[in-house]
Structure formats: structure tokens, C-alpha cells
Design an enzyme around this catalytic site. Structure first.
Site, PDB file in Angstrom:
ATOM      1  N   ASN A 176      53.326 -88.578 -21.024  1.00  0.00           N
ATOM      2  CA  ASN A 176      53.374 -87.847 -22.441  1.00  0.00           C
ATOM      3  C   ASN A 176      54.917 -87.146 -22.459  1.00  0.00           C
ATOM      4  OD1 ASN A 176      52.785 -86.202 -20.242  1.00  0.00           O
ATOM      5  ND2 ASN A 176      52.160 -84.523 -21.525  1.00  0.00           N
ATOM      6  N   GLU A 220      56.620 -84.710 -25.072  1.00  0.00           N
ATOM      7  CA  GLU A 220      56.487 -83.662 -26.022  1.00  0.00           C
ATOM      8  C   GLU A 220      57.720 -83.429 -26.756  1.00  0.00           C
ATOM      9  OE1 GLU A 220      52.910 -81.191 -23.697  1.00  0.00           O
ATOM     10  OE2 GLU A 220      55.053 -80.196 -23.914  1.00  0.00           O
ATOM     11  N   CYS A 275      51.350 -89.063 -26.677  1.00  0.00           N
ATOM     12  CA  CYS A 275      50.402 -89.408 -25.462  1.00  0.00           C
ATOM     13  C   CYS A 275      50.910 -90.446 -24.681  1.00  0.00           C
ATOM     14  CB  CYS A 275      49.094 -89.478 -26.024  1.00  0.00           C
ATOM     15  SG  CYS A 275      48.474 -88.158 -26.928  1.00  0.00           S
ATOM     16  N   GLU A 312      49.058 -92.488 -22.789  1.00  0.00           N
ATOM     17  CA  GLU A 312      48.499 -93.909 -22.936  1.00  0.00           C
ATOM     18  C   GLU A 312      49.175 -94.638 -24.013  1.00  0.00           C
ATOM     19  OE1 GLU A 312      47.272 -90.813 -23.100  1.00  0.00           O
ATOM     20  OE2 GLU A 312      45.432 -90.780 -23.908  1.00  0.00           O
ATOM     21  N   CYS A 360      42.734 -88.737 -26.522  1.00  0.00           N
ATOM     22  CA  CYS A 360      42.682 -88.099 -27.479  1.00  0.00           C
ATOM     23  C   CYS A 360      41.908 -89.195 -28.887  1.00  0.00           C
ATOM     24  CB  CYS A 360      43.977 -87.398 -28.319  1.00  0.00           C
ATOM     25  SG  CYS A 360      45.044 -88.456 -28.978  1.00  0.00           S
ATOM     26  N   CYS A 383      44.590 -91.794 -29.663  1.00  0.00           N
ATOM     27  CA  CYS A 383      44.736 -92.827 -28.840  1.00  0.00           C
ATOM     28  C   CYS A 383      43.382 -93.633 -28.742  1.00  0.00           C
ATOM     29  CB  CYS A 383      45.060 -92.289 -27.493  1.00  0.00           C
ATOM     30  SG  CYS A 383      46.682 -91.472 -27.383  1.00  0.00           S
TER      31      CYS A 383
HETATM   32 ZN   LIG Z   1      46.231 -89.344 -27.111  1.00  0.00          ZN
END
Ligand SMILES: [Zn+2]
Length: 130
Positions: A42, A44, A53, A55, A86, A89
Site C-alpha cells: 500500500n 499512502e 492499495c 493488491e 476493499c 480492489c
Molecule cells: Zn483496495
């Protein structure tokens, strides 16, 4: 590819996560149907909505390298809780591999495996797409 080995690949990515705001580090390892592994973390941003994210970082690297079909995604998060992808994703992963399996684990403890169909039973599909 063994699920535990792919989870270990994701776990090895944790130190590379950029998570200064949440402190929640996630590592991903995505296995193509050809047996190649793409990894991600990830990333940020101070503008929190721009955070990406792990993935999707792994998936986009694979797409940019020419791969379109995936069999297994491993996700590992810092701490004990298992990270689930999430909603964004799930939708993005579903664009390429509806049959994807998703293995999730904390740094310690048991892993759990889901199918993408379980996680996203009714994805958005653009009507009229050719
Ligand atoms: Zn995600």
C-alpha cells in the site's frame, strides 16, 4: 504455487509499504496463471484519497508487464487481523479474473481463503461492452 509460499512473498513486502498516516502496512503477491508473481504494497498519500492499495499496485504492475489472467492473490497485513480487499480492489480484480482465489493473513495466525466470487458476487459490468 503453494498458498503459504505466496503468503510469505506478500509478508516479505511489509517493510516496503508506505503507510505513515495509518500505520497499517499491507503486502500483496499476485500469481499469474503462467506462474509469475507480482508484488505490491500500500502507498499512502497526504491527500488520503490518493492512497493506493497493495493488491492494485501488484495488479497494475502485472497488467503493465502484459499479464491478464491470475489464479491467486495473497494479502498480508501488519498485526493480527486478516486484510480483506476493499470494494474498489474487488471490482478491479474482477475485471481480469472472476475465478481468482484470495488468501488473507495477519503477520501471525491462520490464513483464510476466499474466492473473488464470494467477495464480489455481483460486480459492475459495463452494458454494451464488446
Ligand atoms: Zn483496495
Amino acid at each position: 504455487m503453494d498458498v503459504d509460499k505466496l503468503l510469505e512473498s506478500a509478508r516479505e513486502m511489509l517493510p516496503f509499504a508506505y503507510a505513515p498516516y495509518s500505520g497499517y502496512r499491507v503486502g500483496a503477491a499476485l500469481l499469474t496463471t503462467e506462474g509469475k508473481i507480482f508484488k505490491g504494497v500500500n502507498v499512502e498519500n497526504a491527500s488520503l484519497g490518493l492512497t493506493m492499495c497493495a493488491e492494485r499496485v501488484a495488479l497494475y504492475a502485472a497488467i503493465a508487464a502484459g499479464y491478464r489472467s491470475f489464479s491467486l492473490l495473497a494479502l498480508v497485513a501488519e498485526g493480527e487481523s486478516r486484510p480483506l480487499p476493499c470494494g474498489a480492489c474487488r471490482q478491479v480484480l474482477g475485471e481480469f479474473s472472476r475465478g481468482l482465489r484470495v488468501a488473507v493473513a495477519g503477520e501471525k495466525g491462520e490464513s483464510k481463503i476466499f474466492t473473488l466470487k464470494e467477495l464480489l458476487p455481483h460486480p459492475f459490468v459495463l452494458q454494451g461492452r464488446k
